[in-house]
Scaffold this active site. Structure first.
Site, PDB file in Angstrom:
ATOM      1  N   LYS A 185       0.831  -1.222   0.000  1.00  0.00           N
ATOM      2  CA  LYS A 185       0.000   0.000   0.000  1.00  0.00           C
ATOM      3  C   LYS A 185       0.857   1.261   0.000  1.00  0.00           C
ATOM      4  O   LYS A 185       0.426   2.301  -0.477  1.00  0.00           O
ATOM      5  CB  LYS A 185      -0.917   0.025   1.221  1.00  0.00           C
ATOM      6  CG  LYS A 185      -1.706  -1.234   1.452  1.00  0.00           C
ATOM      7  CD  LYS A 185      -2.908  -1.343   0.562  1.00  0.00           C
ATOM      8  CE  LYS A 185      -3.649  -2.640   0.809  1.00  0.00           C
ATOM      9  NZ  LYS A 185      -4.889  -2.783   0.134  1.00  0.00           N
TER      10      LYS A 185
HETATM   11  C1  LIG Z   1      -1.198  -7.880   2.276  1.00  0.00           C
HETATM   12  C2  LIG Z   1      -2.286  -7.726   1.272  1.00  0.00           C
HETATM   13  N1  LIG Z   1      -2.285  -8.491   0.190  1.00  0.00           N
HETATM   14  C3  LIG Z   1      -3.238  -8.404  -0.743  1.00  0.00           C
HETATM   15  C4  LIG Z   1      -4.277  -7.504  -0.611  1.00  0.00           C
HETATM   16  C5  LIG Z   1      -5.295  -7.431  -1.709  1.00  0.00           C
HETATM   17  O1  LIG Z   1      -5.098  -6.299  -2.508  1.00  0.00           O
HETATM   18  P1  LIG Z   1      -6.304  -5.637  -3.269  1.00  0.00           P
HETATM   19  O2  LIG Z   1      -7.272  -5.191  -2.223  1.00  0.00           O
HETATM   20  O3  LIG Z   1      -5.723  -4.488  -3.990  1.00  0.00           O
HETATM   21  O4  LIG Z   1      -6.882  -6.670  -4.130  1.00  0.00           O
HETATM   22  C6  LIG Z   1      -4.331  -6.683   0.521  1.00  0.00           C
HETATM   23  C7  LIG Z   1      -5.403  -5.700   0.763  1.00  0.00           C
HETATM   24  O5  LIG Z   1      -6.370  -5.579   0.136  1.00  0.00           O
HETATM   25  C8  LIG Z   1      -3.300  -6.775   1.468  1.00  0.00           C
HETATM   26  O6  LIG Z   1      -3.290  -5.968   2.521  1.00  0.00           O
HETATM   27  N1  LIG Z   2      -6.476  -5.074   2.339  1.00  0.00           N
HETATM   28  C1  LIG Z   2      -6.837  -3.717   2.472  1.00  0.00           C
HETATM   29  C2  LIG Z   2      -8.297  -3.482   2.320  1.00  0.00           C
HETATM   30  C3  LIG Z   2      -8.580  -2.108   1.790  1.00  0.00           C
HETATM   31  O1  LIG Z   2      -8.240  -2.091   0.460  1.00  0.00           O
HETATM   32  P1  LIG Z   2      -7.971  -0.796  -0.397  1.00  0.00           P
HETATM   33  O2  LIG Z   2      -6.884  -1.220  -1.319  1.00  0.00           O
HETATM   34  O3  LIG Z   2      -9.237  -0.480  -1.082  1.00  0.00           O
HETATM   35  O4  LIG Z   2      -7.546   0.333   0.486  1.00  0.00           O
HETATM   36  C4  LIG Z   2      -6.277  -3.229   3.798  1.00  0.00           C
HETATM   37  O5  LIG Z   2      -5.317  -3.827   4.238  1.00  0.00           O
HETATM   38  O6  LIG Z   2      -6.755  -2.317   4.399  1.00  0.00           O
END
Ligand SMILES: Cc1ncc(COP(=O)(O)O)c(C=O)c1O
Ligand SMILES: N[C@@H](CCOP(=O)(O)O)C(=O)O
Length: 540
Positions: free
Chosen positions: A124
């Site tokens: 993120k």
């Molecule tokens: C460690 C981790 N892997 C994978 C994901 C999945 O990513 P996305 O939500 O962009 O599909 C998330 C959060 O959503 C995450 O925090």
């Molecule tokens: N896995 C995410 C969930 C939120 O997803 P986002 O990509 O829409 O911000 C988290 O860890 O918070």
């Protein structure tokens, strides 16, 4: 180039519309500051730009590459080149790796794209460091020469299953004119994730523990954005991947890792690659879809879900349903495959950040699929956009009212299958993969990454080992001690303290600030309002 209502020059990929048809022609700044469209839709550029020169980007550094890609989506009239460059430099200077997102060879034709070298140790940071700086840039410009109540004060509300929260806090802590409220599902994030968020002592950061699931937190955030009064009085901003800038910044590492592969192996620029993406809210894999549409030679994007498998079921059946078909699963707190199923339908798994029932960015893909379907009729672009908006709005209404929609038209599903494949990975398989890669190559995978790697192995079986696979590593293993220790305790030479970054040592002993709140958007609204008032008073 055209000129929009505000007299700015732009290409079609530098102006934005809503997936539900309510808006078009919006500037990048509007989209970043608003987060969610007034009709409840998500913002998308009018078109995905074709990056005709992409091969010439091969030897660029990460910030240089980011500048090339972001410039296709942001008009120079909105952010001058030097300002954008400076913002990008600042955003990636906080990463612990010079490469920002290094590519690691796991074995044979399987590579791991490590995305966790930013301040909060998850992927993120790659977007949220940049978004924090974008907010600061736009606010400084809006507030130039203004004092007190005249100033635009942004209230950022975000929902997190653990990682977005701490990355957003790291991107926004201490920033002027910004209040941050992060909602996480009480008791459903890992202890380290919880401590990362709640031990932040900056006055502008607040944590709310919601008695519910991540989907409840996300629904609360969307309810706040959809309430005109709240939106106007609090001037809400979004840090979740509903904010298009999140997707935009994530496109960069697809290109970067492709070039890294060419630099460190005999892979040739122009050859096909597969990306495997541990998926929850569909933001990360959607960024890969953008990269593919921009021209990167991506054979398939492989979606890897945990046992919360709504997306995997869509790719198999064409139905997008919160609950499985009758008889397919025992709901209501019973155990299925050894995993607790809650009445709300979300399972608690060993990859908790992906314990998501409704993937909000899937709406963006649906728009592209509906648009392609409409375009096949051969009408003009205005018709195609209108049709796509109506179709998406109807699907999303069914999701809200009936808990699902589909099966979608055969052509829509076929088009989804052209770019994507999907895999569902159980907790047992996740643990097995963590153990197997530790044994084989001594690498410690986090459980989300292990979901991806398990899916990658299956994809290699299908596609053949000559197609290189880049599996996205989305978090540092130390954030998920429970799963990692379950998989590796007792293995020769394994010592969890060796993978624990210094920042995490004794984190749980620090003072925590968190408020528990009911699963009720109005209760959350009151808390956020009080918090903003307190801050404005303290600042004036
Ligand atoms: C460690 C981790 N892997 C994978 C994901 C999945 O990513 P996305 O939500 O962009 O599909 C998330 C959060 O959503 C995450 O925090
Ligand atoms: N896995 C995410 C969930 C939120 O997803 P986002 O990509 O829409 O911000 C988290 O860890 O918070």
């Amino acid at each position: 180039m055209a000129t929009n209502g505000a007299g700015k020059t732009h290409t079609e990929s530098q102006v934005y519309l809503s997936t539900r048809g309510g808006d078009q022609g919006l500037s990048f700044e509007t989209v970043v500051l608003k987060g969610l469209a007034a009709d409840g839709g998500l913002f998308l550029p009018h078109e995905i730009p074709r990056a005709t020169e992409w091969q010439s980007w091969k030897d660029l550094s990460y910030p240089e590459l980011a500048f090339q890609i972001l410039s296709l989506y942001i008009s120079r009239d909105e952010i001058p080149a030097d300002d954008l460059k400076a913002m990008i430099e600042r955003s990636y200077s906080t990463f612990r790796s010079k490469e920002v997102t290094p590519l690691v060879h796991l074995n044979d034709n399987l590579y791991l794209l490590e995305l966790f070298h930013g301040p909060s140790y998850s992927f993120k940071d790659c977007a949220l460091q940049f978004l924090g700086n974008l907010f600061e840039y736009f606010l400084a410009r809006k507030n130039e020469g203004k004092e007190g109540k005249e100033r635009h004060h942004l209230t950022v509300v975000g929902a997190t299953s653990g990682d977005t929260g701490s990355a957003a806090i790291h991107g926004l802590r201490g920033k002027k004119d910004v209040t941050v409220a992060i909602l996480h599902p009480k008791g459903r994030v890992s202890p380290i994730q919880e401590a990362q968020m709640t031990t932040c002592s900056d006055a502008n950061v607040n944590n709310l523990a919601v008695k519910g699931t991540f989907d409840d937190c996300q629904d609360i955030v969307k309810a706040l954005f959809s309430d005109p009064e709240t939106n106007a009085s609090l001037k809400l901003g979004a840090v979740n991947s509903i904010n298009f800038s999140r997707i935009l910044a994530q496109i960069v590492y697809y290109f970067y890792s492709y070039f890294s592969l060419a630099r460190q192996s005999d892979f040739q620029v122009g050859d096909q690659v597969r990306f495997v993406v541990p998926t929850g809210n569909f933001g990360d894999v959607l960024a890969g879809y953008f990269a593919k549409r921009m021209g990167l030679p991506v054979d398939k994007l492989v979606i890897a879900t945990n046992e919360n498998d709504i997306l995997d079921r869509f790719w198999k059946s064409g139905r997008y349903e919160k609950h499985k078909a009758q008889g397919a699963e025992a709901e209501g707190g019973l155990e299925v495959d050894g995993v607790k199923a809650h009445e709300d339908g979300v399972k608690e798994t060993l990859s908790p950040a992906m314990d998501i029932l409704v993937s909000s960015n899937f709406e963006r893909l649906l728009w592209f699929l509906a648009h392609e379907f409409a375009a096949a009729v051969g009408m003009d672009e205005e018709f195609n956009r209108k049709q796509a908006g109506q179709e998406v709005a109807a699907w999303l209404k069914d999701l809200k009212v009936k808990g699902g929609f589909g099966p979608v038209y055969k052509d829509v599903l076929e088009s989804a299958r052209k770019s994507f494949e999907s895999e569902r990975v159980s907790d047992a398989q996740t643990i097995e993969t963590i153990g197997a890669f530790y044994d084989k190559v001594g690498y410690v995978l986090d459980p989300h990454t292990a979901v991806g790697v398990t899916a990658a192995l299956r994809s290699i079986d299908r596609a053949g080992s000559e197609v290189p696979h880049i599996s996205l590593s989305t978090a540092h293993p130390a954030k998920f001690a429970g799963a990692v220790e379950l998989a590796l305790n007792g293995k020769e030479g394994f010592d969890f303290s060796k993978v624990l970054p210094q920042e995490f040592v004794e984190l749980d002993k620090k003072e925590k600030r968190v408020t528990t709140v009911e699963n009720d958007w109005k209760a959350v609204r009151e808390l956020v309002k009080q918090q903003v008032e307190r801050e404005l008073q303290a600042g004036s």
